[in-house]
Design a protein around this motif. Structure first.
Motif, PDB file in Angstrom:
ATOM      1  N   HIS A  74      -2.769 -73.182   0.777  1.00 52.48           N
ATOM      2  CA  HIS A  74      -1.574 -73.977   1.040  1.00 52.48           C
ATOM      3  C   HIS A  74      -1.723 -74.934   2.219  1.00 52.48           C
ATOM      4  O   HIS A  74      -2.349 -74.631   3.217  1.00 52.48           O
ATOM      5  CB  HIS A  74      -0.393 -73.052   1.327  1.00 52.48           C
ATOM      6  CG  HIS A  74      -0.195 -72.022   0.256  1.00 52.48           C
ATOM      7  ND1 HIS A  74       0.295 -72.330  -0.974  1.00 52.48           N
ATOM      8  CD2 HIS A  74      -0.458 -70.689   0.240  1.00 52.48           C
ATOM      9  CE1 HIS A  74       0.340 -71.237  -1.705  1.00 52.48           C
ATOM     10  NE2 HIS A  74      -0.105 -70.229  -0.998  1.00 52.48           N
ATOM     11  N   ALA A  78       3.683 -77.920   2.459  1.00 58.67           N
ATOM     12  CA  ALA A  78       4.098 -77.561   1.100  1.00 58.67           C
ATOM     13  C   ALA A  78       4.814 -76.226   1.011  1.00 58.67           C
ATOM     14  O   ALA A  78       5.555 -75.998   0.066  1.00 58.67           O
ATOM     15  CB  ALA A  78       2.873 -77.552   0.179  1.00 58.67           C
ATOM     16  N   VAL A  79       4.605 -75.344   1.962  1.00 62.29           N
ATOM     17  CA  VAL A  79       5.156 -74.001   1.829  1.00 62.29           C
ATOM     18  C   VAL A  79       5.801 -73.544   3.137  1.00 62.29           C
ATOM     19  O   VAL A  79       5.626 -74.159   4.179  1.00 62.29           O
ATOM     20  CB  VAL A  79       4.057 -72.980   1.443  1.00 62.29           C
ATOM     21  CG1 VAL A  79       3.506 -73.274   0.068  1.00 62.29           C
ATOM     22  CG2 VAL A  79       2.951 -72.943   2.480  1.00 62.29           C
ATOM     23  N   SER A 108       8.562 -66.734  -0.560  1.00 63.47           N
ATOM     24  CA  SER A 108       8.805 -68.142  -0.835  1.00 63.47           C
ATOM     25  C   SER A 108       8.469 -68.519  -2.283  1.00 63.47           C
ATOM     26  O   SER A 108       7.392 -68.194  -2.780  1.00 63.47           O
ATOM     27  CB  SER A 108       7.972 -68.995   0.124  1.00 63.47           C
ATOM     28  OG  SER A 108       7.937 -70.341  -0.307  1.00 63.47           O
ATOM     29  N   GLU A 110       8.074 -71.609  -3.092  1.00 61.72           N
ATOM     30  CA  GLU A 110       7.120 -72.705  -2.933  1.00 61.72           C
ATOM     31  C   GLU A 110       5.679 -72.214  -3.007  1.00 61.72           C
ATOM     32  O   GLU A 110       4.786 -72.922  -3.487  1.00 61.72           O
ATOM     33  CB  GLU A 110       7.352 -73.436  -1.606  1.00 61.72           C
ATOM     34  CG  GLU A 110       8.656 -74.199  -1.519  1.00 61.72           C
ATOM     35  CD  GLU A 110       9.803 -73.356  -0.986  1.00 61.72           C
ATOM     36  OE1 GLU A 110      10.857 -73.938  -0.650  1.00 61.72           O
ATOM     37  OE2 GLU A 110       9.646 -72.123  -0.915  1.00 61.72           O
ATOM     38  N   SER A 111       5.449 -70.989  -2.527  1.00 62.55           N
ATOM     39  CA  SER A 111       4.105 -70.419  -2.590  1.00 62.55           C
ATOM     40  C   SER A 111       3.663 -70.250  -4.041  1.00 62.55           C
ATOM     41  O   SER A 111       2.502 -70.504  -4.387  1.00 62.55           O
ATOM     42  CB  SER A 111       4.070 -69.068  -1.884  1.00 62.55           C
ATOM     43  OG  SER A 111       4.384 -69.206  -0.515  1.00 62.55           O
ATOM     44  N   ASP A 113       4.861 -72.008  -6.640  1.00 62.55           N
ATOM     45  CA  ASP A 113       4.661 -73.355  -7.182  1.00 62.55           C
ATOM     46  C   ASP A 113       3.285 -73.889  -6.801  1.00 62.55           C
ATOM     47  O   ASP A 113       2.578 -74.488  -7.619  1.00 62.55           O
ATOM     48  CB  ASP A 113       5.740 -74.304  -6.660  1.00 62.55           C
ATOM     49  CG  ASP A 113       7.134 -73.966  -7.168  1.00 62.55           C
ATOM     50  OD1 ASP A 113       7.232 -73.266  -8.202  1.00 62.55           O
ATOM     51  OD2 ASP A 113       8.108 -74.396  -6.532  1.00 62.55           O
TER      52      ASP A 113
END
Length: 375
Positions: A74, A78-79, A108, A110-111, A113
């Motif tokens: 990551h 982004a996360v 999260s 986002e992690s 994704d």
């Protein structure tokens, strides 16, 4: 017994092998062993992946991209980054130089994704059968006692409070900075229960979160027609990092517990048990009924996991890495023989075939021949 190969192509800092070298080693293993799957990754090199994937298309094996989830892949933007509860600085981990253990927030979305996006980029133009999820955990005690409290960002605090954790009291307990706060009282199906109710609820919240996140991510890959494998710590230490192997076995296609007896690095039993401290280790030995760092007890842990209801493919440290892993042909042969006797049907030769000697591969073939003759 069938085998799953792991091929480390490098890390996100760069590739560690050439395609032609990897192909030669893979060909040798294919000729010598009954291989059912090959896990490779996780260098950010799509061309290298295409070459290896294309070579493997000549064999009747399943191909899995090796993909870390909560560490390494990551970017900071982004996360959601992980937050330590204590101010204790995380220890520098003794590991291979290309490895990184910079964990992001494990709750999260986002992690997840990010993991899917990286998978799609690294497998573009490849025919893949599945994904092998690594780093699906919280940081371990090797990062200091503070790591065992998990991520402490506002979202994670809310998650813990929903599970009945008195977060203010946990903050107070954390000031003591003692591993013995995580001394298990009971053991059942690989899950530890703790006498302190807030610690018990915290650990329950951590393992539920990891199972839920793996389930969500696994569903996204299953919807793409892909199979999903999961890397976990050995049962004796998996619960400390939020990994309920019995629960994970229900949401993925196979689980690989890392029962690494000779690895003095993250996930290795000697390394992780030493980090938990002598008092905790003695308690674990008492609960499991033997030396939890031994091959004998590691095999017993795998035997117990047969009741998990899913596919369990134990991973043994079959490679040699100076100052980190002292596996040799005799050790691997003995380990495989014991696992076969315990009923293991598939074993992962970990964690990098490029560092496994051909002498060791030949020893594995000898175990196969012995099984055939005995049958």
């Amino acid at each position: 017994m069938r085998y799953i190969l792991q091929l480390s192509t490098g890390s996100f800092s760069g590739p560690a092998c050439r395609a032609q070298d990897a192909e030669r080693m893979l060909e040798y293993c294919m000729e010598a062993l009954d291989v059912e799957k090959v896990i490779f990754g996780w260098a950010a090199d799509n061309e290298l992946n295409r070459e290896i994937s294309g070579m493997l298309d000549r064999y009747p094996v399943e191909k899995y991209l090796w993909l870390p989830v909560f560490a390494e892949i990551h970017s900071g933007e982004a996360v959601r980054q992980g937050v330590e509860l204590t101010e204790e600085k995380q220890k520098t981990l003794h590991t291979c130089k290309e490895d990184a253990f910079d964990f992001v927030c494990q709750s999260s979305r986002e992690s997840l994704d990010g993991a899917v996006e990286v998978f799609e980029k690294l497998t573009e133009g490849c025919r893949m059968d599945g994904v092998f999820l690594d780093r699906i955990r919280y940081a371990s005690g090797a990062g200091g006692v503070g790591a065992l409290y998990g991520c402490w960002c506002p979202a994670c605090q809310a998650l813990y409070e929903e599970s009945g954790v008195d977060t203010e009291r946990i903050k107070y307990l954390a000031k003591r900075a003692s591993m013995t706060q995580f001394m298990p009282g009971k053991l059942g199906q690989g899950i530890y229960r703790y006498e302190d109710e807030d610690i018990d609820r915290l650990m329950e919240a951590k393992r539920k979160n990891i199972t839920d996140q793996v389930g969500r991510l696994g569903k996204r890959f299953h919807e793409r027609g892909l199979k999903v494998g999961a890397d976990t710590f050995a049962p004796v230490i998996s619960d400390f990092v939020g990994q309920d192997i019995f629960a994970l076995a229900r949401v993925v296609d196979f689980v690989k517990p890392m029962v690494y007896v000779r690895t003095d690095a993250p996930a290795g039993l000697p390394f992780e048990l030493r980090a938990l401290g002598g008092e905790v280790k003695e308690r674990l030995d008492e609960l499991w009924g033997g030396d939890t760092g031994s091959m004998e007890l590691a095999v017993e842990q795998i035997r117990e996991l047969k009741g998990a209801g899913g596919v369990i493919a134990p991973g043994i440290d079959a490679n040699y890495v100076e100052d980190i892993c002292s596996a040799d042909a005799a050790y691997v042969k003995e380990y495989l023989s014991r696992l076969a006797a315990a009923g293991a049907e598939s074993v992962v030769l970990s964690w990098d075939i490029m560092r496994i000697s051909r002498e060791t591969i030949d020893a594995v073939r000898a175990v196969n021949l012995a099984e055939l003759l005995a049958g």
